[in-house]
Design an enzyme around this catalytic site. Structure first.
Site, PDB file in Angstrom:
ATOM      1  N   GLU A 134       0.831  -1.214   0.000  1.00 17.31           N
ATOM      2  CA  GLU A 134       0.000   0.000   0.000  1.00 17.31           C
ATOM      3  C   GLU A 134       0.861   1.257   0.000  1.00 17.31           C
ATOM      4  OE1 GLU A 134      -3.116   0.083  -0.490  1.00 17.31           O
ATOM      5  OE2 GLU A 134      -3.813  -1.921   0.026  1.00 17.31           O
ATOM      6  N   ASP A 274      -4.372  -9.651  -8.447  1.00 16.96           N
ATOM      7  CA  ASP A 274      -4.679  -8.716  -9.543  1.00 16.96           C
ATOM      8  C   ASP A 274      -3.500  -7.927 -10.126  1.00 16.96           C
ATOM      9  OD1 ASP A 274      -4.599  -7.386  -7.100  1.00 16.96           O
ATOM     10  OD2 ASP A 274      -6.490  -6.332  -7.325  1.00 16.96           O
ATOM     11  N   GLU A 367     -18.544  -5.787  -3.275  1.00 20.27           N
ATOM     12  CA  GLU A 367     -17.192  -6.353  -3.194  1.00 20.27           C
ATOM     13  C   GLU A 367     -17.160  -7.792  -3.720  1.00 20.27           C
ATOM     14  OE1 GLU A 367     -14.695  -4.607  -2.650  1.00 20.27           O
ATOM     15  OE2 GLU A 367     -13.058  -5.857  -1.973  1.00 20.27           O
ATOM     16  N   GLU A 388     -12.150   0.482 -10.211  1.00 22.74           N
ATOM     17  CA  GLU A 388     -11.816  -0.454 -11.291  1.00 22.74           C
ATOM     18  C   GLU A 388     -12.764  -0.413 -12.496  1.00 22.74           C
ATOM     19  OE1 GLU A 388     -11.534  -1.098  -8.095  1.00 22.74           O
ATOM     20  OE2 GLU A 388      -9.422  -1.589  -7.839  1.00 22.74           O
TER      21      GLU A 388
HETATM   22  C1  DMJ Z   1      -6.225   0.462  -5.358  1.00 24.94           C
HETATM   23  O1  DMJ Z   1      -5.564   0.828  -4.199  1.00 24.94           O
HETATM   24  C2  DMJ Z   1      -5.291  -0.200  -6.309  1.00 24.94           C
HETATM   25  O2  DMJ Z   1      -5.875  -0.178  -7.558  1.00 24.94           O
HETATM   26  C3  DMJ Z   1      -4.959  -1.602  -5.924  1.00 24.94           C
HETATM   27  O3  DMJ Z   1      -4.172  -2.287  -6.884  1.00 24.94           O
HETATM   28  C4  DMJ Z   1      -6.190  -2.427  -5.675  1.00 24.94           C
HETATM   29  N1  DMJ Z   1      -7.365  -1.630  -5.721  1.00 24.94           N
HETATM   30  C5  DMJ Z   1      -7.373  -0.432  -4.975  1.00 24.94           C
HETATM   31  C6  DMJ Z   1      -8.671   0.303  -5.149  1.00 24.94           C
HETATM   32  O4  DMJ Z   1      -9.757  -0.518  -5.310  1.00 24.94           O
END
Ligand code: DMJ
Length: 574
Positions: A134, A274, A367, A388
């Protein structure tokens, strides 16, 4: 046009020439709508930003219902506020995350003010345990991107002098990340104390995306500072992760950084994995290393083979390839955007429609949604303002220019304003079935959700420049000097890359240009190519009985084949 001076012909020529100037009413209508929509999105951004600056800055994130703040950078490390130094006022995460959006909105005053404040006040010398992933995507990525935007002369964002203050902050943060990589495997710990390094008895569990999505930020940091340690640490981790794949080219979701053993074998394109896929492809675009493409290609093929069920993607066991969970997770909605970059527009389009269908069903995207029962997950009913779907909509509009995607964007904007806007900002949704709100405005709402919506209605930023977006929506410039080896044909400005031989037509949407193949055609008129603006699949749902039904892939121009389970795709290795 040549018009010989014969009166009759002259009249005809005049008529034809006039036709060029008559504005098509539908395109005029589209432009008006785009303008209105971008103004709405601008308002949304400033509603979120101004409230953050008023009630939460310099703390990390805004609590919009109570008009207060939360220090999420350290909360992400599960620390309670009382464990932080008493004089700790936060790391202004939302401000760092907002800089690239301010730049895209053209707000040079606020951009410059933000840089000044950060360079005078931001410190990472704090006794706080933070999540490496993060902190990397939000803070390191935010700083690097803003630095690149500040030094890009085409942006004219800085009036006074800029002395690389953001880069110095990024370098300091990058150095504090390095102890996390000191493990027997080279895979980084998920948590790091910014002041003291890895804490005693720290958990050794991390996720695939946690250790496989660091290369864009850390690689860029190395290129910008000349210190190779950041890139090599991130690359070593990525390579180790790739070595741990199963014989099916699948990776699990969680693993142990000390033993290098998998903990969770279920594999997917969603939560926990992802951005691993995303960073392989984008690292290839940014650094031009063939290795990244080879890894991405195998991983992508495996995802299509084992997860895809028509437009949906379920989870599968990494060893057997057998389906595990049949669920849509809202994080998966980034996937169609990634597929646009691959040039797999038809597949992107069909998945995107399904995500949007679920959005329309609930008003926002829950979600988790159980595909096998077509019901919402009993506990994961929240929508924390995630970007997204807006992100994929933006990419698909860039690739197709189909105005339907603008309508999708408009629906998203309406829902956000209807359900999540409160006087103190934008609040997350706790339960999409009741639209009960939660007191949190995540910083990615400013870094990504608003940014992608704005770019959907105003693509002047991407049209003029060649940037890729990190997983947190921070733009990083693609420059040929960062490429390991220059592609054989390099079209400056318009193209990220284009190669001759078997790869040659994979230029394309990588550089976010529209109809790339058409442009390529004009260079080599005799060569037949499909355009990314046409969906070339004969089978729109990708179901097939034989190879001949599968057509040609839009951008790679390679023949699709029919998989064992009856879906068209790029199954044959190059
Ligand atoms: C974001 O912090 C980034 O895109 C991360 O890769 C996963 N998704 C969150 C927001 O949904």
């Amino acid at each position: 046009m040549s018009c010989p001076l014969h009166p009759k012909r002259l009249f005809l020529c005049l008529l034809i020439s006039l036709a060029f100037f008559v504005v098509d009413p539908s395109s005029q209508h589209l432009e008006v709508k785009k303008k209105q929509m971008r103004e709405k999105v601008r308002e949304m951004f400033y509603h979120a930003y101004d409230n953050y600056m008023t009630y939460a800055f310099p703390h990390d994130e805004l609590k919009p219902l109570t008009k207060s703040f939360t220090d999420s950078l350290s909360e992400l490390g599960n620390l309670k506020l009382e464990h932080l130094p008493t004089d700790y006022n936060g790391s202004a995460v939302t401000l760092v995350e907002s800089l690239s959006s301010l730049a895209i909105l053209g707000n040079s005053t606020e951009f410059e003010k933000g840089i000044l404040w950060l360079s005078e006040n931001l410190t990472f010398d704090i006794d706080a345990r933070v999540n490496l992933f993060e902190c990397n995507i939000r803070v390191l990525g935010g700083l690097i991107s803003a630095h690149l935007l500040a030094i890009d002369p085409t942006n004219r964002l800085i009036q006074g002098s800029y002395n690389n203050q953001l880069l110095r902050l990024a370098e300091d943060l990058g150095k504090r990340f390095l102890p996390a990589f000191e493990t027997p495997t080279g895979l980084p710990y998920a948590w790091i104390n910014l002041k003291n390094g890895v804490m005693e008895n720290e958990t050794t569990e991390t996720s695939t995306s946690g250790c496989g999505s660091l290369i864009l930020e850390m690689g860029s940091l190395s290129r910008l500072t000349g210190d190779p340690r950041f890139e090599s640490a991130a690359l070593r981790a990525l390579r180790q992760l790739w070595r741990m794949r199963s014989s099916l080219d699948l990776l699990g979701t969680t693993l142990d950084v000390v033993t290098g053993e998998w903990i969770e074998y279920s594999s997917s394109i969603g939560a926990g994995v992802d951005s691993f896929y995303e960073y392989l492809l984008k690292a290839y675009i940014l650094f031009g290393k063939e290795d990244y493409w080879r890894m991405f290609r195998s991983a992508y093929m495996a995802s299509q083979k084992y997860f895809r069920h028509g437009p949906w993607y379920h989870e599968a066991n990494m060893w057997s390839g057998k389906p595990t969970y049949w669920q849509l997770t809202s994080l998966q909605a980034f996937w169609p955007g990634l597929q646009v970059l691959v040039g797999d527009i038809a597949a992107a389009n069909s998945s995107h429609r399904e995500f949007f269908h679920v959005w329309e069903k609930f008003g926002v995207l829950p979600e988790r949604y159980l595909l096998d029962h077509q019901i919402i997950h009993p506990t994961m009913k929240y929508y924390p303002l995630r970007p997204e779907l807006a992100e994929s909509t933006f990419y698909l509009y860039q690739a197709t220019k189909d105005p339907w995607y603008l309508d999708v964007g408009e629906t998203i904007v309406k829902s956000l304003n209807l359900y999540t806007k409160v006087p103190g900002g934008f609040a997350s949704v706790r339960d999409v079935t009741t639209m009960q709100l939660e007191d949190h405005q995540h910083s990615f709402f400013l870094a990504e959700t608003c940014k992608y919506l704005y770019l959907l209605f105003d693509d002047s930023f991407v049209a003029k420049r060649n940037y890729i977006f990190t997983t947190e929506g921070h733009p990083i410039q693609v420059v040929s000097s960062w490429h390991e080896k220059l592609p054989e044909n390099y079209f400056s400005g318009n193209w990220t890359l284009s190669k001759s031989g078997s790869w040659e037509s994979r230029a394309s949407a990588l550089s976010l240009q529209v109809c790339p193949s058409i442009a390529l055609n004009s260079r080599r008129p005799k060569q037949h190519r499909e355009s990314a603006c046409h969906v070339p699949d004969e089978q729109i749902n990708h179901k097939c009985w034989s190879n001949k039904e599968c057509g040609v892939d839009a951008t790679t121009c390679r023949l699709r084949t029919c998989s064992g389970v009856g879906y068209c795709g790029l199954w044959n290795p190059l």
